[in-house]
Write an enzyme that holds these catalytic residues in place. Structure first.
Site, PDB file in Angstrom:
ATOM      1  N   ARG A 126       0.805  -1.221   0.000  1.00 61.62           N
ATOM      2  CA  ARG A 126       0.000   0.000   0.000  1.00 61.62           C
ATOM      3  C   ARG A 126       0.838   1.272   0.000  1.00 61.62           C
ATOM      4  O   ARG A 126       1.904   1.320   0.611  1.00 61.62           O
ATOM      5  CB  ARG A 126      -0.941  -0.009   1.204  1.00 61.62           C
ATOM      6  CG  ARG A 126      -1.987  -1.117   1.127  1.00 61.62           C
ATOM      7  CD  ARG A 126      -2.789  -1.250   2.400  1.00 61.62           C
ATOM      8  NE  ARG A 126      -3.863  -2.244   2.235  1.00 61.62           N
ATOM      9  CZ  ARG A 126      -3.697  -3.552   2.443  1.00 61.62           C
ATOM     10  NH1 ARG A 126      -2.517  -4.032   2.837  1.00 61.62           N
ATOM     11  NH2 ARG A 126      -4.708  -4.383   2.249  1.00 61.62           N
ATOM     12  N   HIS A 151      -0.757  -2.422  -4.501  1.00 59.95           N
ATOM     13  CA  HIS A 151      -0.099  -3.246  -5.522  1.00 59.95           C
ATOM     14  C   HIS A 151      -0.005  -2.551  -6.884  1.00 59.95           C
ATOM     15  O   HIS A 151      -0.277  -3.140  -7.930  1.00 59.95           O
ATOM     16  CB  HIS A 151      -0.799  -4.587  -5.659  1.00 59.95           C
ATOM     17  CG  HIS A 151      -0.678  -5.473  -4.451  1.00 59.95           C
ATOM     18  ND1 HIS A 151       0.430  -5.462  -3.640  1.00 59.95           N
ATOM     19  CD2 HIS A 151      -1.540  -6.389  -3.919  1.00 59.95           C
ATOM     20  CE1 HIS A 151       0.265  -6.345  -2.665  1.00 59.95           C
ATOM     21  NE2 HIS A 151      -0.927  -6.901  -2.798  1.00 59.95           N
ATOM     22  N   HIS A 222       2.372 -12.653  -5.681  1.00 59.76           N
ATOM     23  CA  HIS A 222       1.237 -12.794  -4.762  1.00 59.76           C
ATOM     24  C   HIS A 222       0.602 -14.181  -4.901  1.00 59.76           C
ATOM     25  O   HIS A 222      -0.624 -14.294  -5.060  1.00 59.76           O
ATOM     26  CB  HIS A 222       0.205 -11.700  -5.009  1.00 59.76           C
ATOM     27  CG  HIS A 222      -0.606 -11.358  -3.793  1.00 59.76           C
ATOM     28  ND1 HIS A 222      -1.170 -12.312  -2.978  1.00 59.76           N
ATOM     29  CD2 HIS A 222      -0.943 -10.167  -3.253  1.00 59.76           C
ATOM     30  CE1 HIS A 222      -1.826 -11.726  -1.999  1.00 59.76           C
ATOM     31  NE2 HIS A 222      -1.710 -10.412  -2.139  1.00 59.76           N
ATOM     32  N   ASP A 294      -2.727  -9.399   8.162  1.00 51.48           N
ATOM     33  CA  ASP A 294      -2.436  -8.748   6.882  1.00 51.48           C
ATOM     34  C   ASP A 294      -1.380  -7.691   7.186  1.00 51.48           C
ATOM     35  O   ASP A 294      -1.608  -6.493   7.035  1.00 51.48           O
ATOM     36  CB  ASP A 294      -3.698  -8.127   6.282  1.00 51.48           C
ATOM     37  CG  ASP A 294      -3.506  -7.696   4.826  1.00 51.48           C
ATOM     38  OD1 ASP A 294      -2.394  -7.924   4.289  1.00 51.48           O
ATOM     39  OD2 ASP A 294      -4.443  -7.141   4.242  1.00 51.48           O
ATOM     40  N   GLU A 359       4.457 -12.801   1.174  1.00 51.67           N
ATOM     41  CA  GLU A 359       5.043 -12.003   0.101  1.00 51.67           C
ATOM     42  C   GLU A 359       6.343 -11.354   0.573  1.00 51.67           C
ATOM     43  O   GLU A 359       6.336 -10.541   1.503  1.00 51.67           O
ATOM     44  CB  GLU A 359       4.066 -10.907  -0.327  1.00 51.67           C
ATOM     45  CG  GLU A 359       2.706 -11.404  -0.737  1.00 51.67           C
ATOM     46  CD  GLU A 359       1.665 -10.316  -0.624  1.00 51.67           C
ATOM     47  OE1 GLU A 359       1.725  -9.347  -1.409  1.00 51.67           O
ATOM     48  OE2 GLU A 359       0.813 -10.407   0.280  1.00 51.67           O
TER      49      GLU A 359
END
Length: 396
Positions: A126, A151, A222, A294, A359
């Site tokens: 982000r 992304h 991803h 996340d 990731e």
């Protein structure tokens, strides 16, 4: 007399068929026990129709590609530089697809989740309000995640058709030129990602990028994993270790606050093995913001050589995945926004928390966080980074 697992033999024979032309179900070829049927359920060979990956998008041709080496086989499409599936043996030797994906290009294009298996850029993760400043000039990336850019904006690399070349059966090289001001990023940027597989069941990802103007680069892949196999259910009983004593807490929009907080005494502490689901419902503001995990982890060891980042094990398959990287961060995502809206190549839905992502990347919102490792790339420089995902099985 040596016992031969017919399911294992059948699946392997199916996988040996012409490099990726198709996988065929072998159910009618053998009489399996109920136990063997259960073990094979998540890994049953599925039909991959090459024609479903052939389209013309923005004047460029898409296709299906395969790389393999010993007991690892990976399917890709150059649409979005995506991993379509990844097969490795489970603890019984049954080839198991541990990366979820779609049955064709159109399904990827139409998916409500745009990132399945995709190569991500120009900037993974982000950017607050989609804004950043370089050399005194402010730039705007389209916001596609609430008030923020995610992304690389709404038309990031996941929707681009990459040029593909296969120098050998083990390697796929993808290249893409991102033109000046694409998604608001300055400079013509040439990106190359080399995906390769080794005889040690490793998937290696090597990233390169150059630019003709000062710009930003934070590349990643991803892939959404389920080590029990695509369509096998929840990932909450997977066991996880992350080599990080700190993480970057976020605000309600999942933008880092700028601090590096200790994981000690929190549900974010994976320095010792825990299942993903063990503490995911704990009353914790950070878990509330992310609807689960996340978050970016600050890896303990980074540098020029590959260092261990994470280790995760499938509770049913016994498949173990270790992650090594040169990157300073690892984004752990526990599939919190999966909503059963998309259908995978096995016919399974993308149900809530049935896949996870690990990731390797630089930190979120890095251009607006001066204390974070820089993602600025200048003319004359070459961005390079390598990550490796290594597969094995638990010892019994």
């Amino acid at each position: 007399m040596m016992h031969i697992n017919l399911t294992t033999l059948c699946v392997r024979l199916c996988l040996i068929t012409t490099l990726g032309i198709s996988f065929y179900s072998c159910k009618e070829m053998v009489n399996n026990t109920p136990e063997e049927e259960t073990a094979a359920a998540a890994s049953e060979a599925v039909l991959l129709d090459p024609s479903a990956f052939k389209q013309t998008i923005d004047g460029k041709e898409t296709d299906l590609y395969w790389i393999e080496n010993q007991d690892i086989k990976v399917a890709f499409t150059n649409y979005g530089g995506r991993i379509v599936g990844l097969w490795v043996p489970d603890q019984d030797g049954v080839m198991t697809d541990v990366v979820v994906g779609m049955a064709g290009v159109q399904e990827f294009a139409d998916a409500s989740e745009p990132y399945f298996g995709a190569t991500i850029g120009r900037v993974g993760n982000r950017i607050a309000n989609g804004k950043f400043t370089l050399d005194g000039k402010e730039y705007q990336v389209p916001t596609n995640n609430g008030d923020n850019a995610l992304h690389g904006g709404d038309q990031g690399f996941q929707y681009k058709v990459w040029d593909a070349r296969q120098p050998n059966a083990h390697t796929l090289m993808l290249t893409y030129r991102s033109p000046d001001m694409e998604m608001g990023f300055p400079g013509n940027v040439d990106v190359k990602v080399t995906y390769s597989v080794t005889a040690d069941r490793e998937l290696k990802m090597e990233y390169e990028a150059t630019t003709d103007q000062t710009t930003l680069i934070n590349l990643t892949n991803h892939a959404f994993f389920n080590l029990n196999g695509e369509g096998s259910g929840s990932i909450l009983n997977h066991s996880l270790v992350i080599n990080a004593d700190q993480y970057t807490p976020v605000d309600s929009g999942l933008i880092p606050t700028g601090t590096l907080d200790s994981v000690a005494g929190t549900p974010f502490d994976f320095t010792q093995e825990h299942s993903i689901g063990e503490r995911i419902e704990t009353a914790n503001e950070q878990l509330t913001f992310g609807k689960g995990y996340d978050h970016n982890y600050v890896l303990n060891t980074t540098g020029e050589t590959l260092k261990p980042a994470a280790k995760i094990s499938g509770d049913q398959s016994g498949i173990v995945m270790e992650v090594f990287t040169e990157e300073p961060g690892l984004q752990f995502y526990s599939g919190n926004f999966m909503e059963s809206k998309n259908t995978f190549k096995t016919g399974a839905k993308d149900d809530f928390r049935t896949a996870f992502a690990l990731e390797t990347q630089h930190f979120p919102d890095a251009p607006n966080q001066p204390e974070f490792p820089s993602i600025v790339l200048k003319p004359g420089e070459t961005f390079t980074s390598t990550s490796v995902y290594k597969f094995s099985v638990t010892k019994t």
